[in-house]
Design an enzyme around this catalytic site. Structure first.
Site, PDB file in Angstrom:
ATOM      1  N   HIS A   1      -5.349  -3.109  -2.797  1.00 53.50           N
ATOM      2  CA  HIS A   1      -5.111  -2.066  -3.957  1.00 53.50           C
ATOM      3  C   HIS A   1      -5.006  -2.720  -5.236  1.00 53.50           C
ATOM      4  O   HIS A   1      -4.821  -1.995  -6.346  1.00 53.50           O
ATOM      5  CB  HIS A   1      -3.731  -1.393  -3.522  1.00 53.50           C
ATOM      6  CG  HIS A   1      -3.731  -0.639  -2.273  1.00 53.50           C
ATOM      7  ND1 HIS A   1      -4.267   0.623  -2.321  1.00 53.50           N
ATOM      8  CD2 HIS A   1      -3.181  -0.987  -1.253  1.00 53.50           C
ATOM      9  CE1 HIS A   1      -4.151   1.092  -1.035  1.00 53.50           C
ATOM     10  NE2 HIS A   1      -3.769   0.029  -0.311  1.00 53.50           N
TER      11      HIS A   1
ATOM     12  N   LYS B   1     -11.864   0.834  -1.669  1.00 55.27           N
ATOM     13  CA  LYS B   1     -10.838   1.389  -2.604  1.00 55.27           C
ATOM     14  C   LYS B   1     -11.574   1.522  -4.029  1.00 55.27           C
ATOM     15  O   LYS B   1     -12.195   2.297  -4.498  1.00 55.27           O
ATOM     16  CB  LYS B   1      -9.602   0.751  -2.479  1.00 55.27           C
ATOM     17  CG  LYS B   1      -8.825   1.151  -0.964  1.00 55.27           C
ATOM     18  CD  LYS B   1      -7.880   0.342  -0.610  1.00 55.27           C
ATOM     19  CE  LYS B   1      -7.472   0.976   0.853  1.00 55.27           C
ATOM     20  NZ  LYS B   1      -6.845  -0.235   1.677  1.00 55.27           N
TER      21      LYS B   1
ATOM     22  N   SER C   1       0.802  -1.217   0.131  1.00 59.69           N
ATOM     23  CA  SER C   1       0.089   0.053   0.007  1.00 59.69           C
ATOM     24  C   SER C   1       0.920   1.305  -0.012  1.00 59.69           C
ATOM     25  O   SER C   1       0.154   2.369  -0.403  1.00 59.69           O
ATOM     26  CB  SER C   1      -1.181  -0.088   1.193  1.00 59.69           C
ATOM     27  OG  SER C   1      -0.361  -0.290   2.203  1.00 59.69           O
TER      28      SER C   1
HETATM   29  C1  LIG Z   1      -6.809  -0.364   3.138  1.00 57.43           C
HETATM   30  C2  LIG Z   1      -6.352  -1.622   3.495  1.00 57.43           C
HETATM   31  C3  LIG Z   1      -6.843  -2.245   4.284  1.00 57.43           C
HETATM   32  C4  LIG Z   1      -7.827  -1.824   5.465  1.00 57.43           C
HETATM   33  O1  LIG Z   1      -9.043  -1.669   4.705  1.00 57.43           O
HETATM   34  P1  LIG Z   1     -10.323  -0.875   5.371  1.00 57.43           P
HETATM   35  O2  LIG Z   1     -11.287  -1.407   4.722  1.00 57.43           O
HETATM   36  O3  LIG Z   1      -9.965   0.538   5.040  1.00 57.43           O
HETATM   37  O4  LIG Z   1     -10.167  -1.124   6.652  1.00 57.43           O
HETATM   38  C5  LIG Z   1      -6.454  -3.570   4.649  1.00 57.43           C
HETATM   39  N1  LIG Z   1      -5.487  -4.143   3.869  1.00 57.43           N
HETATM   40  C6  LIG Z   1      -4.853  -3.150   2.848  1.00 57.43           C
HETATM   41  C7  LIG Z   1      -3.575  -3.909   2.184  1.00 57.43           C
HETATM   42  C8  LIG Z   1      -5.113  -2.097   2.684  1.00 57.43           C
HETATM   43  O5  LIG Z   1      -4.488  -1.311   1.749  1.00 57.43           O
END
Ligand SMILES: *Cc1c(COP(=O)(O)O)cnc(C)c1O
Length: 399
Positions: free
Chosen positions: A212, A249, A184
């Site tokens: 992502h 996302k 990330s």
């Molecule tokens: C954003 C993210 C999460 C967390 O997800 P949320 O729904 O925002 O709690 C978990 N793992 C990765 C790799 C992320 O980028």
């Protein structure tokens, strides 16, 4: 830091002051309108390169309309956990459609990705087991490992030899390898074929969190697993038995899911505590996400646009002599090193009307503070040009 026992108040103030001295204090800004490239932040009009709304679906009229339809059909609050009365027809349909999209037996929804990661690791691993984590894994995977009763160990980023040593060391108990798909903060990706081979060799379980990647990577948007597959050797549910994705996302909504075999999903439904003991996400969100999934499947141009922006950015940033990470994903980082350099760079960008976050430790390792730039399919050519012009100033003005 060692500190003497003191009142809560004085103790907190001292810790906050230390945080500030380190250049690590974070501040929130208020967004007035929707999440989109042209933002209103603290009353200022800015072009933003720091949302994870990669496909531009967070404010898409069809997704909003689906949410309204969901609201009138199901009301707002789910009112209970999934296993009580919180599980609606919309949740069920979304689970089935996601499973179909990803080519897996079943999917289980969670309210956030953080909860999915903590829940899955805790449900699967027991005392005496070992979790091997890439050092740059998302905080929620690392926290999941630490909160579980298993021993959680990190291996150097992408270092497959270090991973193997972790797996062979110590008594033979159950092993889990946990990795981000697309990392990330760096935007680089996990070496899936090597991880799959190592997991097989050591009979370890493999978990990939492709928060992502899903929606952005692969010809059909199925994420890193699709991108790393070939016709001759597709990556299947047997290769990566535990796949995690988020809905906040590329899907532009909120929530997360685990995708895998019928046995895995049934097990998690019985044992994952954040699933059992937390209110189901609103059904309207699930209903809206069904619309996002449909757009994600139908509108391949969004993924192509994202790639085009990414490559144009990289070509230009390189000519400016900026240090980039090895990333072909819409997560791009300009490494600046010292915390204060990153903060200064982010301020210069702000003067140019561009919003980019300065990411500092502990989110990233010490000495690798950076600008984290993320693209959306909705960014225009003019907005990209504005970012590149602003980065020229960084290349010249930040010592
Ligand atoms: C954003 C993210 C999460 C967390 O997800 P949320 O729904 O925002 O709690 C978990 N793992 C990765 C790799 C992320 O980028």
């Amino acid at each position: 830091m060692t500190e003497e026992a003191g009142s809560l108040h004085s103790c907190l103030l001292a810790r906050l002051a230390q945080r500030e001295q380190q250049g690590l204090l974070r501040v929130r800004q208020q967004r007035q309108g929707p999440q989109q490239p042209q933002l209103q932040l603290d009353g200022r009009a800015l072009v933003s390169f720091c949302s994870n709304d990669y496909l531009g679906l967070a404010n898409h009229p069809r997704v909003l309309e689906a949410c309204r339809e969901g609201l009138s059909r199901y009301g707002l609050g789910s009112g209970a956990a999934h296993l009580v009365t919180g599980h609606s027809a919309a949740h069920q349909a979304l689970e089935e459609e996601l499973a179909d999209f990803l080519g897996r037996d079943r999917v289980l929804l969670f309210s956030t990705g953080y909860m999915a990661n903590v829940g899955v690791i805790n449900a699967l691993m027991r005392e005496g087991d070992r979790v091997a984590q890439d050092a740059l894994n998302h905080a929620s995977l690392l926290d999941g490992g630490w909160l579980s009763r298993a021993e959680s160990r990190r291996y150097a980023h992408l270092d497959m030899q270090a991973l193997e040593s972790l797996l062979v060391e110590g008594p033979a108990t159950q092993r889990l390898i946990a990795t981000d798909g697309v990392f990330s903060m760096d935007g680089d990706v996990a070496p899936l074929p090597a991880l799959i081979a190592i997991a097989r060799r050591h009979r370890a379980w493999l978990l990939v969190d492709d928060a992502h990647g899903i929606g952005c990577l692969g010809a059909q948007g199925r994420g890193l697993l699709e991108q790393a597959s070939s016709a001759a050797s597709p990556i299947t549910q047997d290769d990566v038995p535990i796949l995690i994705g988020t809905l906040g996302k590329a899907f532009g909504t909120s929530g997360a899911f685990v995708a895998g075999s019928a046995a895995l999903i049934e097990y998690l439904q019985q044992f994952a505590r954040p699933y059992l003991f937390s209110t189901a996400m609103p059904a309207a969100i699930a209903h809206a996400t069904r619309c996002s999934l449909q757009l994600l499947r139908e509108q391949g141009w969004r993924r192509q646009r994202l790639q085009e922006l990414t490559w144009r950015f990289r070509d230009h940033a390189r000519t400016l002599g900026l240090t980039l990470t090895n990333s072909a994903s819409p997560v791009q980082a300009v490494i600046l090193g010292a915390n204060l350099r990153a903060v200064q760079a982010s301020r210069i960008l702000l003067e140019e009307g561009v919003q980019v976050s300065a990411i500092r430790p502990p989110t990233v390792p010490e000495g690798t503070a950076r600008l984290r730039i993320t693209f959306s399919a909705e960014h225009t050519d003019e907005q990209l040009a504005q970012l590149l012009r602003a980065l020229e100033r960084i290349a010249h003005d930040v010592p």
